[in-house]
Each structure stands twice: as C-alpha cells, then as structure tokens.
Design a protein around this motif. Structure first.
Motif, PDB file in Angstrom:
ATOM      1  N   ILE A 185       0.816  -1.214   0.000  1.00  0.00           N
ATOM      2  CA  ILE A 185       0.000   0.000   0.000  1.00  0.00           C
ATOM      3  C   ILE A 185       0.853   1.269   0.000  1.00  0.00           C
ATOM      4  O   ILE A 185       0.321   2.375   0.080  1.00  0.00           O
ATOM      5  CB  ILE A 185      -0.944   0.025   1.219  1.00  0.00           C
ATOM      6  CG1 ILE A 185      -0.140   0.024   2.522  1.00  0.00           C
ATOM      7  CG2 ILE A 185      -1.922  -1.139   1.179  1.00  0.00           C
ATOM      8  CD1 ILE A 185      -0.999   0.166   3.772  1.00  0.00           C
ATOM      9  N   SER A 186       2.167   1.101  -0.070  1.00  0.00           N
ATOM     10  CA  SER A 186       3.048   2.265  -0.099  1.00  0.00           C
ATOM     11  C   SER A 186       3.392   2.619  -1.539  1.00  0.00           C
ATOM     12  O   SER A 186       3.303   1.789  -2.443  1.00  0.00           O
ATOM     13  CB  SER A 186       4.330   1.997   0.695  1.00  0.00           C
ATOM     14  OG  SER A 186       5.074   0.959   0.090  1.00  0.00           O
ATOM     15  N   THR A 187       3.767   3.875  -1.743  1.00  0.00           N
ATOM     16  CA  THR A 187       4.162   4.360  -3.057  1.00  0.00           C
ATOM     17  C   THR A 187       5.634   4.754  -3.005  1.00  0.00           C
ATOM     18  O   THR A 187       6.191   4.956  -1.917  1.00  0.00           O
ATOM     19  CB  THR A 187       3.323   5.576  -3.462  1.00  0.00           C
ATOM     20  OG1 THR A 187       3.605   6.653  -2.553  1.00  0.00           O
ATOM     21  CG2 THR A 187       1.830   5.249  -3.413  1.00  0.00           C
ATOM     22  N   PRO A 188       6.290   4.877  -4.159  1.00  0.00           N
ATOM     23  CA  PRO A 188       7.683   5.330  -4.154  1.00  0.00           C
ATOM     24  C   PRO A 188       7.860   6.672  -3.448  1.00  0.00           C
ATOM     25  O   PRO A 188       8.889   6.893  -2.788  1.00  0.00           O
ATOM     26  CB  PRO A 188       8.013   5.435  -5.646  1.00  0.00           C
ATOM     27  CG  PRO A 188       7.120   4.430  -6.289  1.00  0.00           C
ATOM     28  CD  PRO A 188       5.841   4.481  -5.500  1.00  0.00           C
ATOM     29  N   THR A 189       6.876   7.551  -3.573  1.00  0.00           N
ATOM     30  CA  THR A 189       6.937   8.853  -2.902  1.00  0.00           C
ATOM     31  C   THR A 189       6.936   8.691  -1.390  1.00  0.00           C
ATOM     32  O   THR A 189       7.731   9.322  -0.680  1.00  0.00           O
ATOM     33  CB  THR A 189       5.741   9.728  -3.323  1.00  0.00           C
ATOM     34  OG1 THR A 189       5.838  10.007  -4.719  1.00  0.00           O
ATOM     35  CG2 THR A 189       5.733  11.038  -2.545  1.00  0.00           C
ATOM     36  N   MET A 190       6.063   7.834  -0.883  1.00  0.00           N
ATOM     37  CA  MET A 190       5.966   7.591   0.558  1.00  0.00           C
ATOM     38  C   MET A 190       7.251   6.949   1.082  1.00  0.00           C
ATOM     39  O   MET A 190       7.750   7.319   2.150  1.00  0.00           O
ATOM     40  CB  MET A 190       4.759   6.706   0.855  1.00  0.00           C
ATOM     41  CG  MET A 190       3.420   7.367   0.545  1.00  0.00           C
ATOM     42  SD  MET A 190       2.048   6.189   0.450  1.00  0.00           S
ATOM     43  CE  MET A 190       2.018   5.548   2.123  1.00  0.00           C
ATOM     44  N   VAL A 191       7.786   6.006   0.329  1.00  0.00           N
ATOM     45  CA  VAL A 191       9.014   5.331   0.744  1.00  0.00           C
ATOM     46  C   VAL A 191      10.186   6.310   0.766  1.00  0.00           C
ATOM     47  O   VAL A 191      11.027   6.289   1.676  1.00  0.00           O
ATOM     48  CB  VAL A 191       9.323   4.148  -0.196  1.00  0.00           C
ATOM     49  CG1 VAL A 191      10.692   3.564   0.113  1.00  0.00           C
ATOM     50  CG2 VAL A 191       8.249   3.078  -0.061  1.00  0.00           C
ATOM     51  N   ALA A 192      10.234   7.215  -0.230  1.00  0.00           N
ATOM     52  CA  ALA A 192      11.312   8.197  -0.281  1.00  0.00           C
ATOM     53  C   ALA A 192      11.279   9.129   0.923  1.00  0.00           C
ATOM     54  O   ALA A 192      12.313   9.420   1.536  1.00  0.00           O
ATOM     55  CB  ALA A 192      11.213   8.999  -1.575  1.00  0.00           C
ATOM     56  N   ASP A 193      10.087   9.594   1.291  1.00  0.00           N
ATOM     57  CA  ASP A 193       9.970  10.491   2.436  1.00  0.00           C
ATOM     58  C   ASP A 193      10.228   9.743   3.751  1.00  0.00           C
ATOM     59  O   ASP A 193      10.799  10.300   4.694  1.00  0.00           O
ATOM     60  CB  ASP A 193       8.579  11.144   2.461  1.00  0.00           C
ATOM     61  CG  ASP A 193       8.418  12.187   1.365  1.00  0.00           C
ATOM     62  OD1 ASP A 193       9.444  12.663   0.857  1.00  0.00           O
ATOM     63  OD2 ASP A 193       7.274  12.520   1.017  1.00  0.00           O
TER      64      ASP A 193
END
Length: 243
Positions: A185-193
């Motif tokens: 349920i995570s996105t690359p944007t969420m993982v980056a932050d």
C-alpha cells in the motif's frame, strides 16, 4: 525464515558480550576514537538517506509532530527507566562495572545505541525487504557493523549492551511480519519520504553519539509512523491543489 533478523540480533548479543568481557583490555585510544567514528558513520548514512527525499514539508511536519508526541508520552524517559532497571541486575549477574561512571553520559550513550540498533533506516528497510522478498543481504551487512559497534560500546557500558538484542529482535521481527501489509500500500513517494525521515533521525543519532548535540532521539521515533500517511496526504491533496 527471518535469517537476517536472527543473525543481526545475534551479532549484537555476541558483540556486546565480547566487548564487555574484554573491557579495558582494548586500548583506550580505540575505545575513545571508534564511537566517534560510529557517530560519523551514522551521520553519513543519514545524509545518504536524506538526499532521497521526495518533499521536505511532510518530512518536517512528521518530525515535529512525532517529536511532540514522543515528548508528551515521555518516550525517552521510558527507555532511560528501562535502562536503569536493567543495569543493576545485569552488573550483579556478570560482576561487571562499566567504565562510564557518569550516569548522564551512560544514558546518553545507551539511548543513542538503542535507537541506532533498533530504529535505523538500514534495519527497517532490511527487515521489510526480507519480509517481502526473502532477501536478507541488507540485514547481514548491517549485522557486521552492529557486531563491532556493540563490542566497542560494551567496553564502556558493560553487559547491558548485549540486552539491546531483545528490543532489536522484537522491532525487526514485527517489521518482517508486517512487510506484506505495509509495502503493497506504499508508493515510491511515501518510501522516499520515509527514508529521508529515518535519515534525519540517524543524523541526529550520530551527533548525539559523537557528543556534539544531545537530540531527543527516542522522542523523534513516532515520526517514522507518521511520515508515510502525511506524505500520502501531501502528494495526493496538497500538491494536487497547487498544480
């Protein structure tokens, strides 16, 4: 099979035991200089994670709110209380007196390495990666570093360092087991932050271990829980309005 989680925790257990057992047999210049090196390494790893940031505002907001929550629930005081409760019985059990006589210095170092072992970005992502793909290479590499880190700090703090393997195992195992729920349920944007938030905490941890500035490391940890939801809301709603 959580091979990486098990090996990483055993590395802390063995490294802490050997460091406390050897104690003053390790030259003073090594016991003094290596923690500074570990602090510098933590800061360098933190910077490496921070540059992967997607957006600064959600990371800063998560850090502010997370630290406020940590201070309100007295998270760092809780870790210090647990450390003080465990210190006496462990010293009596092993008949070991740590080289750090100053109580404040003892707790400064103890809280710092608890965070370093249990909540580092490398450990978090290593456990999540192993849980999703079975790849334990990240945690095995981390185990090598943790073995020597635990050994050096144990020469000053005593056998209590080896007990950190217990909360570390619990944290990494929880991440390993929850990986199948978190990553889909995570996105690359969420993982980056999330990575950048962990990097900021690691940077603060390095400054604390090196004795440069005593950041409330433990109180900052709730930010790791908040940063992904805040990042999602920021990229989905705030940035959508701006565009």
């Amino acid at each position: 099979m959580p091979i990486g989680v098990i090996v990483n925790s055993l590395a802390v257990l063995l490294g802490g035991f050997l460091g406390a057992w050897l104690g003053k047999k390790i030259p003073e210049r090594i016991r003094t200089s290596l923690p500074l090196t570990f602090g510098a390494a933590s800061m360098a790893m933190g910077v490496a994670y921070i540059v992967k940031m997607n957006a600064l505002p959600p990371v800063i907001l998560a850090l502010i709110l997370g630290t406020a929550i940590g201070e309100l629930i007295k998270l760092e005081k809780g870790i210090e209380w647990c450390g003080n409760r465990a210190r006496g019985p462990i010293e009596r059990l092993f008949s070991n007196n740590p080289n750090v006589e100053n109580q404040k210095e003892f707790m400064e170092k103890l809280v710092g390495i608890v965070v370093l072992f249990c909540a580092s970005g490398t450990g978090v992502f290593g456990a999540l990666k192993e849980g999703m793909s079975g790849d334990h290479s990240v945690l095995l590499a981390k185990a090598i570093l943790d073995f020597f880190t635990a050994g050096i700090f144990a020469t000053a703090l005593g056998y209590i360092v080896m007990t950190i393997c217990v909360p570390q195992f619990i944290v990494l195992m929880a991440l390993f087991l929850s990986a199948s729920l978190i990553l889909p349920i995570s996105t690359p944007t969420m993982v980056a932050d999330f990575t950048a938030c962990g990097g900021m905490i690691m940077l603060a941890t390095g400054l604390r271990i090196s004795g440069i500035k005593s950041f409330p490391i433990a109180s900052m940890l709730p930010a790791l829980v908040l940063v992904m939801p805040i990042s999602y809301l920021w990229s989905t709603y705030v940035m959508a309005v701006v565009k």
